[in-house]
Structure formats: structure tokens, C-alpha cells
Design a protein around this motif. Structure first.
Motif, PDB file in Angstrom:
ATOM      1  N   GLU A 113      12.681   1.556   1.750  1.00 31.32           N
ATOM      2  CA  GLU A 113      11.583   1.128   2.633  1.00 31.32           C
ATOM      3  C   GLU A 113      11.163  -0.309   2.325  1.00 31.32           C
ATOM      4  O   GLU A 113      10.975  -1.127   3.221  1.00 31.32           O
ATOM      5  N   LEU A 114      11.057  -0.595   1.006  1.00 32.89           N
ATOM      6  CA  LEU A 114      10.660  -1.950   0.612  1.00 32.89           C
ATOM      7  C   LEU A 114      11.697  -2.980   1.044  1.00 32.89           C
ATOM      8  O   LEU A 114      11.365  -4.063   1.503  1.00 32.89           O
ATOM      9  N   LYS A 115      12.980  -2.621   0.935  1.00 35.23           N
ATOM     10  CA  LYS A 115      14.056  -3.528   1.344  1.00 35.23           C
ATOM     11  C   LYS A 115      13.945  -3.850   2.841  1.00 35.23           C
ATOM     12  O   LYS A 115      14.123  -4.988   3.278  1.00 35.23           O
ATOM     13  N   LYS A 116      13.620  -2.792   3.608  1.00 31.44           N
ATOM     14  CA  LYS A 116      13.498  -2.965   5.065  1.00 31.44           C
ATOM     15  C   LYS A 116      12.382  -3.977   5.379  1.00 31.44           C
ATOM     16  O   LYS A 116      12.525  -4.878   6.210  1.00 31.44           O
ATOM     17  N   ILE A 117      11.281  -3.781   4.634  1.00 31.83           N
ATOM     18  CA  ILE A 117      10.141  -4.688   4.852  1.00 31.83           C
ATOM     19  C   ILE A 117      10.522  -6.115   4.454  1.00 31.83           C
ATOM     20  O   ILE A 117      10.271  -7.077   5.179  1.00 31.83           O
ATOM     21  N   LEU A 118      11.206  -6.236   3.318  1.00 28.88           N
ATOM     22  CA  LEU A 118      11.585  -7.574   2.852  1.00 28.88           C
ATOM     23  C   LEU A 118      12.543  -8.250   3.835  1.00 28.88           C
ATOM     24  O   LEU A 118      12.458  -9.442   4.106  1.00 28.88           O
ATOM     25  N   ARG A 119      13.468  -7.425   4.404  1.00 29.30           N
ATOM     26  CA  ARG A 119      14.413  -7.989   5.383  1.00 29.30           C
ATOM     27  C   ARG A 119      13.671  -8.536   6.604  1.00 29.30           C
ATOM     28  O   ARG A 119      13.950  -9.621   7.094  1.00 29.30           O
ATOM     29  N   ARG A 147       0.809  -1.221   0.000  1.00 28.54           N
ATOM     30  CA  ARG A 147       0.000   0.000   0.000  1.00 28.54           C
ATOM     31  C   ARG A 147       0.842   1.271   0.000  1.00 28.54           C
ATOM     32  O   ARG A 147       0.640   2.190  -0.750  1.00 28.54           O
ATOM     33  N   TRP A 148       1.859   1.263   0.919  1.00 27.07           N
ATOM     34  CA  TRP A 148       2.588   2.521   1.113  1.00 27.07           C
ATOM     35  C   TRP A 148       4.030   2.489   0.665  1.00 27.07           C
ATOM     36  O   TRP A 148       4.658   3.530   0.524  1.00 27.07           O
ATOM     37  N   GLY A 149       4.582   1.289   0.519  1.00 25.13           N
ATOM     38  CA  GLY A 149       6.029   1.210   0.265  1.00 25.13           C
ATOM     39  C   GLY A 149       6.397   1.887  -1.043  1.00 25.13           C
ATOM     40  O   GLY A 149       6.256   1.272  -2.095  1.00 25.13           O
ATOM     41  N   GLY A 150       6.859   3.080  -0.934  1.00 23.16           N
ATOM     42  CA  GLY A 150       7.168   3.827  -2.135  1.00 23.16           C
ATOM     43  C   GLY A 150       8.594   3.592  -2.579  1.00 23.16           C
ATOM     44  O   GLY A 150       8.857   2.987  -3.622  1.00 23.16           O
ATOM     45  N   ASP A 151       9.527   4.011  -1.701  1.00 22.25           N
ATOM     46  CA  ASP A 151      10.909   3.940  -2.208  1.00 22.25           C
ATOM     47  C   ASP A 151      11.554   2.586  -1.911  1.00 22.25           C
ATOM     48  O   ASP A 151      11.088   1.807  -1.055  1.00 22.25           O
TER      49      ASP A 151
END
Ligand code: ADP
Length: 474
Positions: free
Chosen positions: A281-287, A274-278
Motif C-alpha cells: 500500500e505504501l509503495k502504491k502511495i509513493l508511486r 495514518r493508514w498505510g499499514g503494509d
């Protein structure tokens, strides 16, 4: 159909068949014995009269007319001769004199009897005739100078004997079926009584299902066969209930353990979508997702190992392992965690001890114990390791100065997903499989693990491993 296949029916039938055979044998024996005795009595009487008729005293009278003969015989022998048939023949078998009662009937004298008489022997016969009863007769030779000169035949109606034997047969024919009918009911009743507990067991067992596995059969007499069967059945139910509860608990625990990381995964993925733009941020979530995935795959991997160990299918790769060296390695790995909590990790020098083991699994055993000790010991505490031996065994103990484990929890501490502090969540506790693996791997090496704990002053886990013969240099 069920009725005929029931044990009660078959028991009663066997009982009845056996008793019927016994009754038949018994009554045949009685019939034959009585009949033999009665015939012996008749034969004795016939012999006595025949001997009297054949006596030399009666020689002059043996050719008298029938009425005269009757009178002479009665005078000479007595009234017992009145109902006897007397007939006298010459050596060729030709009858020349007989009593009056022999007018309508005859006493047959066959060739065989004549031949036997010729050699001086008497014979007995039973003949049927026009009368209601058969006649029993004796054929006796009268010898002179070793030669048969005349033949005396004495007969009598078997009225008394036949009547008794007929009555006996009627008694048997009525009483045996009557007795068998009564015995059928008695057998049916007795078999029913004997099988009543089985019926009770069947009814109670039918009521037991997965929902009320806690029910047990009532044991009326524990020392008889049925009581022992019920006891065995109850023991089987105990085991079944335990296994059932363990499986239920296990599925609940597994779902619970996997639900949390999955919820986190879903939440974070939704946020990312929904919000993961850059990209950062997405890498952090994936980690973070990776961490949860690793956690789940660790749990599943551990569970697989445990079930293999439980089935005895754990593949070990045993090589000689020196315990002190192994523990030093593990301490090096655990040191950062200990340092973080200012915990002293103490491994005193010890004699070299070798065991035959799978290094990876042995590492897991001691790493779990040391990790736990550091995890549950408050800051500034101490975790001490000790390597020791006793005949045949190497002993490694891990002692901490933590809170210890309450006595009530000790029997369960090695169960899968068991945690003393139920409120502890997965973030500050582990998966709850660590100690189960310690036990499973120790046992797979032929060893065992023991725990000693004084709540409030820490606990000691001791792993016993069989010493390998090659390497004990104490
Ligand atoms: P966990 O992953 O929760 O540590 P374990 O199977 O390793 O699971 O341990 C089971 C439970 O035993 C722990 O939750 C903890 O309550 C208790 N426990 C294990 N080791 C210790 C220890 N050294 N001191 C106190 N409690 C312990």
C-alpha cells in the motif's frame, strides 16, 4: 528652495536677464547717439561763431574793451552770440581781449591746445567750473602767412545739452526697473502657462499606481512637445500594464498549477502516514506521489526553459537534422496513443530536407504538436503530417480533424498556461505550456510557428525553420 529650482523660476529669470541686457544695450545706444548729436550741434554753433570772430573783417576790433567787443560781436554776428564766451589771445597764449561775461570764469587755454593751434588746427574741450553746467569751448588759431598770430576761444554753457541728457538718464533709470518688474510678472505668467500641461501630467502621473495602472494621461494637444511626451508616457504605461498583468497572471497560473499536485501529495502522504499499514500500500502511495513530483518538476523545468528562451539564453546544440527521419521517430513514439484512440497518424514520404537544429528541442516541438493533435482529436480521427519547403524555409505542418480552435482564442494560444477550454483540468489537458515551448523553441532556431484553424474541422500548426545550406536536395 524648490521654488528657486523650478523650471518656471529659471525660465522667468533667463527671460528677464536677457531682456535686461537688451534694454541696457538699447538705452546705452540711444543715450550715446543723442549725446553725440547734441554735442555735434553745440560744436557746429561754436565753430560758426569762432570763424566769424576770426574773420579778417573783425581784425581791427579784436583788441576792443569787453563791452565794446560784446557790441561789435552782436552787431556782426547777431543775438546768438549773447550767451557765448569769447576770448582772444596772442600767439603765446596771453589773453588780451574777452567778452564781459568772462569776468568770473575763464576759458582755460592749455599748452597742448596752443601747440595744436600752432599747426593750424582747432580743438574742442569740455571744462567743469564753478557753475552748475560745464562749458564747451573751441580753440581756433588765426593764421597769417601760415603762422599763428592769435587764438580765438568761444565757449558756451552746456545747460540745454546737460538737461536733456540728465532727463534721458532719469527716464531710463525709472523706466528700465519698472519695465523689468512688469516683464518679471509677464514672464512668470507665460512660463506658468507654458508649463501648465507639465503640471497636469505630474499630477495625473502621481495618481497612477500599481492599483490603477489602467489610468492614462489626458492628451490636450497631441502634436506639441508636451502632447508627444504624454503619448510616450501612455505607451510606456501600456507596456508596463501589460508586463504587470502578465506577471500577475503568471504567478496566479503557477500557483494554481502547483497547488493541485501539492494537495494530492499532501493528501496521499497523510493517508499513508495514518493508514498505510503494509508495504504494498505504501509503495502504491509513493508511486503516485512520484508521479505528482515528476509533474511538478516538469512544469518547473519547462518554465525555466521558457524563461531562458525569452531572455535569449537558451543553449542550442545545432547539428544537421533531416526532418523526415526526425518525424518518423516521433511518430513511432506517438503511435501507441494514436492507436488507443484509433487515430490515423499519417506521414507521407517527402523529399529530404535538412535544417540546422538541436535535435532534442526539435523533437520537443513536434512531439508537443503531435501529442496535442492526438489529445484533442476525437477517436477515429486523423492526424496528418507534411514536410514541405519554400525559398529558404522548411515547413512542417501537423493537421488534425479535431474541434479546431475558436478565432477569439487564436491570439492567445501560444501564451503560457492558456487553455481554450478553461474547465479542462490537468488530468485530461496538459500543463498549458506545450504551445509556448513550441513557439519559443521555433524562434530560438530562427523560425516561427503559424496556426490555421476552422472551428469544427480541425486545425493546422505549421512550423517554419530556416533551411540549412548544406542539405536541400529537393
Ligand atoms: P495543453 O497542455 O493544455 O495542451 P498547450 O499549450 O499544448 O497546452 O495548448 C494550449 C491549448 O491550446 C490547449 O489547452 C487547447 O485548448 C488548445 N489546443 C492545442 N492544440 C490543439 C489542437 N490540436 N486542437 C484543438 N485545440 C488545441
Amino acid at each position: 528652495m524648490f521654488f528657486f529650482r523650478s523650471i518656471r523660476f529659471r525660465l522667468t529669470l533667463w527671460y528677464l536677464v536677457t531682456l535686461a541686457l537688451i534694454l541696457l544695450l538699447f538705452s546705452t545706444f540711444i543715450y550715446l547717439t543723442i549725446s553725440k548729436r547734441l554735442y555735434a550741434e553745440v560744436d557746429r554753433e561754436l565753430l560758426a561763431i569762432a570763424e566769424a570772430v576770426a574773420s579778417p573783417t573783425l581784425e581791427p576790433f579784436r583788441r576792443s574793451a569787453p563791452t565794446v567787443l560784446d557790441q561789435i560781436l552782436e552787431d556782426f554776428i547777431g543775438p546768438s552770440v549773447a550767451d557765448k564766451f569769447v576770448q582772444i589771445a596772442d600767439a603765446s597764449g596771453k589773453v588780451f581781449s574777452s567778452s564781459t561775461n568772462l569776468q568770473n570764469i575763464s576759458l582755460p587755454l592749455d599748452k597742448t591746445s596752443l601747440i595744436i593751434s600752432g599747426i593750424g588746427n582747432s580743438t574742442y574741450h569740455t571744462h567743469s567750473n564753478s557753475l552748475r553746467y560745464p562749458i564747451r569751448s573751441i580753440t581756433m588759431p588765426i593764421m597769417e602767412n601760415g603762422r599763428m598770430v592769435q587764438v580765438v576761444q568761444v565757449g558756451m554753457l552746456l545747460d540745454y545739452t546737460s538737461d536733456i541728457l540728465e532727463k534721458l538718464l532719469v527716464i531710463f533709470a525709472v523706466s528700465i526697473p519698472l519695465a523689468l518688474i512688469m516683464l518679471w510678472y509677464a514672464g512668470w505668467f507665460l512660463a506658468g502657462r507654458a508649463l501648465k500641461p507639465v503640471e497636469l501630467i505630474t499630477t495625473s502621473a502621481r495618481k497612477i499606481s500599481a492599483e490603477n495602472l489602467g489610468h492614462r494621461l489626458e492628451i490636450i494637444n497631441p502634436s506639441d512637445e508636451i502632447g508627444r511626451l504624454a503619448k510616450t508616457f501612455n505607451l510606456t504605461l501600456d507596456r508596463l500594464e501589460n508586463a504587470f498583468n502578465r506577471t500577475r497572471q503568471f504567478s496566479m497560473d503557477v500557483s494554481h498549477e502547483l497547488r493541485t499536485p501539492l494537495t494530492i501529495l499532501r493528501g496521499e502522504t497523510e493517508v499513508g502516514l495514518r493508514w498505510g499499514g503494509d508495504a504494498d500500500e505504501l509503495k502504491k502511495i509513493l508511486r503516485s506521489n512520484m508521479e505528482e513530483i515528476n509533474r511538478m518538476s516538469d512544469i518547473i523545468g519547462d518554465l525555466l526553459e521558457l524563461s531562458r528562451a525569452e531572455e535569449g539564453k537558451l543553449v542550442l546544440d545545432p547539428v544537421p537534422v533531416e526532418l523526415h527521419e526526425l518525424l518518423q521517430d516521433i511518430c513511432t513514439k506517438a503511435a501507441p496513443d494514436a492507436r488507443e484512440k484509433r487515430i490515423i497518424l499519417d506521414l507521407p514520404n517527402a523529399a529530404s530536407l535538412h535544417v540546422a537544429g538541436d535535435p532534442a528541442r526539435l523533437q520537443q516541438i513536434f512531439l508537443n504538436l503531435i501529442d496535442n493533435a492526438i489529445k484533442y482529436t476525437p477517436c477515429d480521427g486523423k492526424v496528418s503530417l507534411a514536410v514541405d519547403s519554400e525559398p529558404g524555409w522548411a515547413k512542417v505542418s501537423v493537421t488534425d480533424t479535431g474541434p479546431g480552435i475558436p478565432e477569439a482564442d487564436l491570439p492567445h494560444i501560444f501564451e503560457q498556461f492558456y487553455r481554450v477550454d478553461k474547465a479542462r483540468n490537468r488530468n485530461d489537458g496538459g500543463s498549458g505550456l506545450g504551445l509556448s515551448m513550441v513557439r519559443a523553441f521555433s524562434e530560438a532556431h530562427g523560425g516561427r510557428v503559424e496556426i490555421f484553424s476552422l472551428p469544427g474541422s480541425g486545425c493546422t500548426f505549421t512550423v517554419f525553420l530556416p533551411l540549412s545550406h548544406s542539405g536541400t536536395n529537393l
